[in-house]
Design a protein around this motif. Structure first.
Motif, PDB file in Angstrom:
ATOM      1  N   ILE A 139       0.855  -1.196   0.087  1.00  0.00           N
ATOM      2  CA  ILE A 139      -0.282  -0.167  -0.027  1.00  0.00           C
ATOM      3  C   ILE A 139       0.805   1.124  -0.206  1.00  0.00           C
ATOM      4  CG2 ILE A 139      -1.817   1.483   1.282  1.00  0.00           C
ATOM      5  CD1 ILE A 139      -2.582  -1.261   2.602  1.00  0.00           C
TER       6      ILE A 139
ATOM      7  N   LYS B  61      -6.656   8.027  -1.284  1.00  0.00           N
ATOM      8  CA  LYS B  61      -5.468   8.714  -0.903  1.00  0.00           C
ATOM      9  C   LYS B  61      -4.550   7.430  -0.789  1.00  0.00           C
ATOM     10  CE  LYS B  61      -7.739  11.935   2.166  1.00  0.00           C
ATOM     11  NZ  LYS B  61      -9.070  11.635   1.758  1.00  0.00           N
ATOM     12  N   SER B  62      -4.815   6.172  -0.854  1.00  0.00           N
ATOM     13  CA  SER B  62      -3.728   5.072  -0.772  1.00  0.00           C
ATOM     14  C   SER B  62      -4.017   4.024  -1.664  1.00  0.00           C
ATOM     15  CB  SER B  62      -3.883   4.529   0.651  1.00  0.00           C
ATOM     16  OG  SER B  62      -3.417   5.418   1.691  1.00  0.00           O
TER      17      SER B  62
ATOM     18  N   THR C 225      -2.887   0.359  -3.841  1.00  0.00           N
ATOM     19  CA  THR C 225      -2.262  -0.996  -3.627  1.00  0.00           C
ATOM     20  C   THR C 225      -1.547  -1.373  -5.063  1.00  0.00           C
ATOM     21  OG1 THR C 225      -3.832  -1.682  -1.983  1.00  0.00           O
ATOM     22  CG2 THR C 225      -2.478  -3.442  -3.084  1.00  0.00           C
TER      23      THR C 225
ATOM     24  N   ASP D 136      -7.979  -0.154  -2.886  1.00  0.00           N
ATOM     25  CA  ASP D 136      -7.652   1.053  -2.563  1.00  0.00           C
ATOM     26  C   ASP D 136      -8.537   1.582  -1.179  1.00  0.00           C
ATOM     27  OD1 ASP D 136     -10.227   2.772  -3.616  1.00  0.00           O
ATOM     28  OD2 ASP D 136      -9.096   2.375  -5.637  1.00  0.00           O
ATOM     29  N   ASP D 137      -8.336   2.810  -0.659  1.00  0.00           N
ATOM     30  CA  ASP D 137      -9.072   3.200   0.563  1.00  0.00           C
ATOM     31  C   ASP D 137     -10.405   3.906   0.127  1.00  0.00           C
ATOM     32  OD1 ASP D 137      -8.025   5.647  -0.452  1.00  0.00           O
ATOM     33  OD2 ASP D 137      -7.004   6.328   1.343  1.00  0.00           O
ATOM     34  N   TRP D 138     -10.295   4.120  -1.150  1.00  0.00           N
ATOM     35  CA  TRP D 138     -11.876   4.523  -1.236  1.00  0.00           C
ATOM     36  C   TRP D 138     -12.972   3.501  -1.580  1.00  0.00           C
ATOM     37  CZ3 TRP D 138     -14.447   9.100  -1.085  1.00  0.00           C
ATOM     38  CH2 TRP D 138     -15.731   9.023  -1.701  1.00  0.00           C
TER      39      TRP D 138
ATOM     40  N   ASP E  90     -11.459  -0.847   5.120  1.00  0.00           N
ATOM     41  CA  ASP E  90     -10.101  -1.028   5.775  1.00  0.00           C
ATOM     42  C   ASP E  90      -9.047  -1.663   4.919  1.00  0.00           C
ATOM     43  OD1 ASP E  90      -8.083  -1.353   7.478  1.00  0.00           O
ATOM     44  OD2 ASP E  90      -9.484  -2.271   9.073  1.00  0.00           O
ATOM     45  N   LEU E  91      -8.157  -0.923   4.183  1.00  0.00           N
ATOM     46  CA  LEU E  91      -7.628  -1.261   2.974  1.00  0.00           C
ATOM     47  C   LEU E  91      -6.468  -2.046   3.631  1.00  0.00           C
ATOM     48  CD1 LEU E  91      -6.601  -1.473   0.135  1.00  0.00           C
ATOM     49  CD2 LEU E  91      -5.504   0.723   0.349  1.00  0.00           C
ATOM     50  N   TRP E  92      -5.963  -1.474   4.667  1.00  0.00           N
ATOM     51  CA  TRP E  92      -4.666  -2.429   5.425  1.00  0.00           C
ATOM     52  C   TRP E  92      -4.928  -3.800   6.144  1.00  0.00           C
ATOM     53  CZ3 TRP E  92       0.106  -0.244   5.175  1.00  0.00           C
ATOM     54  CH2 TRP E  92       0.117   0.790   4.787  1.00  0.00           C
TER      55      TRP E  92
END
Length: 245
Positions: A106, A118-119, A121, A137-139, A143-145
Protein backbone atom coordinates in the motif's frame (compact mmCIF):
# COMPACT_ATOMS: atom_id res chain seq x y z
CA UNK A 1 -15.80 -8.20 -4.07
CA UNK A 2 -16.49 -11.90 -3.99
CA UNK A 3 -18.62 -13.40 -1.29
CA UNK A 4 -17.16 -14.97 1.85
CA UNK A 5 -16.76 -18.70 2.04
CA UNK A 6 -14.68 -21.25 3.93
CA UNK A 7 -11.88 -23.08 2.14
CA UNK A 8 -10.33 -26.46 3.03
CA UNK A 9 -8.11 -24.89 5.69
CA UNK A 10 -10.89 -23.03 7.44
CA UNK A 11 -10.04 -19.60 6.02
CA UNK A 12 -13.39 -17.81 6.10
CA UNK A 13 -12.42 -15.29 3.41
CA UNK A 14 -10.67 -17.72 1.07
CA UNK A 15 -8.37 -16.57 -1.74
CA UNK A 16 -10.90 -16.15 -4.55
CA UNK A 17 -11.72 -12.44 -4.60
CA UNK A 18 -12.64 -9.73 -7.06
CA UNK A 19 -12.28 -6.01 -6.52
CA UNK A 20 -14.32 -3.69 -8.72
CA UNK A 21 -16.00 -0.33 -8.34
CA UNK A 22 -18.28 -0.23 -5.33
CA UNK A 23 -18.40 3.51 -4.63
CA UNK A 24 -18.83 6.35 -7.09
CA UNK A 25 -16.47 9.31 -7.21
CA UNK A 26 -16.86 12.01 -4.58
CA UNK A 27 -19.08 15.02 -5.17
CA UNK A 28 -16.08 17.34 -5.25
CA UNK A 29 -14.35 15.42 -8.03
CA UNK A 30 -17.60 15.11 -9.98
CA UNK A 31 -18.14 18.89 -9.80
CA UNK A 32 -14.54 19.47 -10.90
CA UNK A 33 -14.97 17.23 -13.93
CA UNK A 34 -18.22 18.98 -14.85
CA UNK A 35 -16.47 22.36 -14.71
CA UNK A 36 -13.62 21.15 -16.94
CA UNK A 37 -15.94 19.56 -19.49
CA UNK A 38 -18.31 22.54 -19.41
CA UNK A 39 -15.47 24.94 -20.07
CA UNK A 40 -14.26 22.75 -22.93
CA UNK A 41 -17.73 22.69 -24.48
CA UNK A 42 -18.01 26.47 -24.09
CA UNK A 43 -14.68 27.06 -25.81
CA UNK A 44 -15.57 24.72 -28.65
CA UNK A 45 -18.93 26.45 -29.15
CA UNK A 46 -17.36 29.89 -29.62
CA UNK A 47 -17.10 30.61 -33.35
CA UNK A 48 -13.99 32.77 -32.92
CA UNK A 49 -12.08 30.38 -30.65
CA UNK A 50 -10.11 28.17 -33.06
CA UNK A 51 -10.52 27.19 -36.73
CA UNK A 52 -12.98 24.42 -37.52
CA UNK A 53 -10.39 21.78 -38.43
CA UNK A 54 -8.56 22.23 -35.12
CA UNK A 55 -11.85 22.28 -33.21
CA UNK A 56 -12.75 18.92 -34.77
CA UNK A 57 -9.40 17.47 -33.70
CA UNK A 58 -9.86 18.74 -30.14
CA UNK A 59 -13.36 17.26 -29.91
CA UNK A 60 -12.08 13.90 -31.22
CA UNK A 61 -9.28 13.83 -28.65
CA UNK A 62 -11.68 14.67 -25.84
CA UNK A 63 -14.08 11.95 -27.00
CA UNK A 64 -11.27 9.38 -26.94
CA UNK A 65 -10.31 10.42 -23.40
CA UNK A 66 -13.91 10.20 -22.20
CA UNK A 67 -14.42 6.73 -23.71
CA UNK A 68 -11.15 5.50 -22.22
CA UNK A 69 -12.07 6.87 -18.77
CA UNK A 70 -15.53 5.32 -18.82
CA UNK A 71 -14.23 1.92 -19.91
CA UNK A 72 -11.47 2.05 -17.30
CA UNK A 73 -13.97 2.67 -14.52
CA UNK A 74 -16.56 0.15 -15.69
CA UNK A 75 -14.27 -2.67 -16.81
CA UNK A 76 -11.41 -2.14 -14.39
CA UNK A 77 -11.03 -4.78 -11.71
CA UNK A 78 -8.52 -6.85 -9.75
CA UNK A 79 -9.02 -10.61 -9.45
CA UNK A 80 -7.19 -12.74 -6.90
CA UNK A 81 -7.21 -16.53 -7.02
CA UNK A 82 -5.22 -19.64 -6.25
CA UNK A 83 -3.23 -19.19 -9.48
CA UNK A 84 -2.24 -15.58 -8.81
CA UNK A 85 -3.42 -12.04 -9.48
CA UNK A 86 -5.00 -10.55 -12.61
CA UNK A 87 -5.87 -6.95 -13.44
CA UNK A 88 -8.15 -5.64 -16.14
CA UNK A 89 -8.20 -2.12 -17.53
CA UNK A 90 -10.09 -0.54 -20.38
CA UNK A 91 -8.57 -2.87 -23.00
CA UNK A 92 -5.78 -4.86 -21.36
CA UNK A 93 -5.63 -7.88 -19.04
CA UNK A 94 -2.45 -8.70 -17.10
CA UNK A 95 -1.76 -11.80 -15.01
CA UNK A 96 0.90 -12.79 -12.48
CA UNK A 97 1.45 -16.21 -10.96
CA UNK A 98 2.05 -16.22 -7.20
CA UNK A 99 5.66 -17.37 -7.55
CA UNK A 100 6.33 -14.30 -9.75
CA UNK A 101 4.91 -11.88 -7.17
CA UNK A 102 7.38 -10.34 -4.73
CA UNK A 103 5.01 -8.25 -2.63
CA UNK A 104 1.70 -6.40 -2.39
CA UNK A 105 2.20 -2.91 -0.95
CA UNK A 106 0.00 0.00 0.00
CA UNK A 107 1.43 3.37 -1.02
CA UNK A 108 0.05 6.81 -0.24
CA UNK A 109 -0.60 9.34 -2.98
CA UNK A 110 1.50 12.38 -2.05
CA UNK A 111 -0.30 15.69 -1.99
CA UNK A 112 -3.78 14.12 -2.32
CA UNK A 113 -5.33 15.54 0.83
CA UNK A 114 -8.89 15.77 -0.45
CA UNK A 115 -8.86 13.24 -3.27
CA UNK A 116 -11.16 10.25 -3.41
CA UNK A 117 -8.25 7.84 -3.22
CA UNK A 118 -5.46 8.57 -0.75
CA UNK A 119 -3.79 5.13 -0.73
CA UNK A 120 -3.30 2.65 -3.58
CA UNK A 121 -2.17 -0.97 -3.65
CA UNK A 122 0.67 -2.02 -5.96
CA UNK A 123 1.93 -5.43 -6.99
CA UNK A 124 5.72 -5.82 -7.23
CA UNK A 125 7.22 -8.68 -9.20
CA UNK A 126 10.57 -10.37 -8.59
CA UNK A 127 12.32 -7.93 -10.93
CA UNK A 128 11.15 -4.89 -9.00
CA UNK A 129 8.49 -3.82 -11.52
CA UNK A 130 5.23 -2.59 -10.09
CA UNK A 131 1.62 -2.53 -11.29
CA UNK A 132 -1.34 -0.81 -9.69
CA UNK A 133 -4.21 -3.06 -8.62
CA UNK A 134 -7.44 -1.35 -9.73
CA UNK A 135 -10.06 -0.65 -7.06
CA UNK A 136 -7.89 -2.12 -4.30
CA UNK A 137 -7.69 1.24 -2.53
CA UNK A 138 -8.97 3.10 0.53
CA UNK A 139 -11.90 4.63 -1.39
CA UNK A 140 -13.45 1.31 -2.42
CA UNK A 141 -12.53 -0.62 0.74
CA UNK A 142 -13.35 0.51 4.30
CA UNK A 143 -10.16 -1.02 5.77
CA UNK A 144 -7.54 -1.34 3.04
CA UNK A 145 -4.70 -2.29 5.38
CA UNK A 146 -6.65 -5.18 6.88
CA UNK A 147 -7.68 -6.36 3.41
CA UNK A 148 -4.11 -6.44 2.07
CA UNK A 149 -2.85 -8.11 5.26
CA UNK A 150 -5.55 -10.75 4.82
CA UNK A 151 -4.47 -11.23 1.21
CA UNK A 152 -0.89 -11.82 2.32
CA UNK A 153 -2.06 -14.46 4.79
CA UNK A 154 -4.46 -16.19 2.39
CA UNK A 155 -1.92 -16.25 -0.45
CA UNK A 156 1.01 -17.55 1.60
CA UNK A 157 0.35 -21.22 0.92
CA UNK A 158 -0.16 -20.62 -2.80
CA UNK A 159 3.15 -18.80 -3.22
CA UNK A 160 5.28 -21.63 -1.89
CA UNK A 161 7.48 -19.11 -0.04
CA UNK A 162 7.24 -16.49 2.68
CA UNK A 163 6.90 -12.75 2.13
CA UNK A 164 10.42 -11.91 3.33
CA UNK A 165 12.31 -8.92 1.93
CA UNK A 166 15.15 -9.64 -0.50
CA UNK A 167 17.89 -6.96 -0.71
CA UNK A 168 18.51 -7.44 -4.45
CA UNK A 169 14.84 -6.92 -5.28
CA UNK A 170 14.63 -3.91 -2.96
CA UNK A 171 17.52 -2.31 -4.84
CA UNK A 172 15.75 -2.85 -8.17
CA UNK A 173 12.55 -1.40 -6.72
CA UNK A 174 14.46 1.71 -5.66
CA UNK A 175 16.11 2.08 -9.06
CA UNK A 176 12.81 1.76 -10.88
CA UNK A 177 11.21 4.25 -8.49
CA UNK A 178 13.96 6.77 -9.28
CA UNK A 179 13.42 6.28 -13.02
CA UNK A 180 9.65 6.58 -12.58
CA UNK A 181 10.00 9.86 -10.67
CA UNK A 182 12.32 11.19 -13.36
CA UNK A 183 9.76 10.32 -16.04
CA UNK A 184 6.99 12.01 -14.09
CA UNK A 185 9.03 15.20 -13.72
CA UNK A 186 10.02 15.09 -17.38
CA UNK A 187 6.40 14.66 -18.45
CA UNK A 188 5.31 17.50 -16.15
CA UNK A 189 7.77 19.93 -17.71
CA UNK A 190 6.93 18.71 -21.21
CA UNK A 191 3.25 19.45 -20.54
CA UNK A 192 4.11 22.92 -19.27
CA UNK A 193 6.02 23.61 -22.48
CA UNK A 194 3.20 22.10 -24.56
CA UNK A 195 0.54 24.35 -23.04
CA UNK A 196 2.81 27.38 -23.40
CA UNK A 197 3.25 26.57 -27.09
CA UNK A 198 -0.49 25.93 -27.42
CA UNK A 199 -1.20 29.35 -25.92
CA UNK A 200 1.08 30.94 -28.51
CA UNK A 201 -0.68 28.99 -31.26
CA UNK A 202 -4.14 30.09 -30.13
CA UNK A 203 -3.00 33.69 -29.77
CA UNK A 204 -1.52 33.69 -33.25
CA UNK A 205 -4.75 32.22 -34.61
CA UNK A 206 -6.85 34.89 -32.87
CA UNK A 207 -4.82 37.94 -33.97
CA UNK A 208 -3.71 36.80 -37.41
CA UNK A 209 -5.17 34.97 -40.40
CA UNK A 210 -3.66 31.73 -39.20
CA UNK A 211 -0.76 30.29 -37.21
CA UNK A 212 2.68 29.98 -38.74
CA UNK A 213 4.12 26.56 -39.53
CA UNK A 214 6.85 27.23 -36.98
CA UNK A 215 4.29 27.22 -34.18
CA UNK A 216 3.04 23.77 -35.18
CA UNK A 217 6.61 22.48 -35.12
CA UNK A 218 7.11 24.17 -31.75
CA UNK A 219 3.93 22.57 -30.39
CA UNK A 220 5.29 19.09 -31.16
CA UNK A 221 9.04 19.47 -30.99
CA UNK A 222 9.48 21.61 -27.89
CA UNK A 223 7.70 19.21 -25.46
CA UNK A 224 9.55 16.22 -26.89
CA UNK A 225 12.89 18.01 -26.60
CA UNK A 226 12.07 19.06 -23.03
CA UNK A 227 11.24 15.50 -22.04
CA UNK A 228 14.33 14.09 -23.75
CA UNK A 229 16.70 16.59 -22.12
CA UNK A 230 15.28 16.80 -18.59
CA UNK A 231 14.37 13.16 -17.89
CA UNK A 232 18.02 11.91 -17.86
CA UNK A 233 18.96 14.83 -15.58
CA UNK A 234 16.19 14.02 -13.13
CA UNK A 235 17.08 10.34 -13.26
CA UNK A 236 20.70 11.02 -12.29
CA UNK A 237 19.50 13.29 -9.50
CA UNK A 238 17.13 10.71 -8.02
CA UNK A 239 19.64 7.90 -8.46
CA UNK A 240 22.29 9.85 -6.53
CA UNK A 241 19.75 10.59 -3.80
CA UNK A 242 18.91 6.87 -3.61
CA UNK A 243 22.60 5.94 -3.34
CA UNK A 244 23.11 8.35 -0.43
CA UNK A 245 19.92 7.33 1.37
Amino acid sequence: MGGDYEDDRGDVRGIEREYSRRRKMSRGRFVGLCIVEGNFALQMARPDSIPGRYRLLAVALMAVLVVWAVLTVRRGRTTVGADGVATRGAFRVRRWAWHDIYDLRIEARPGQRSADVKSLTYLYDNDGRRARLPHLDDWQLPDLWAEVADLHTAAARHRGMTWERRPAVEVRIGERAAYRKAQERGITWALIVFFAALTCLLWETAVDDGPHTFLFLLLIGAPLATYGLLTPLFRRRYTRALAHA
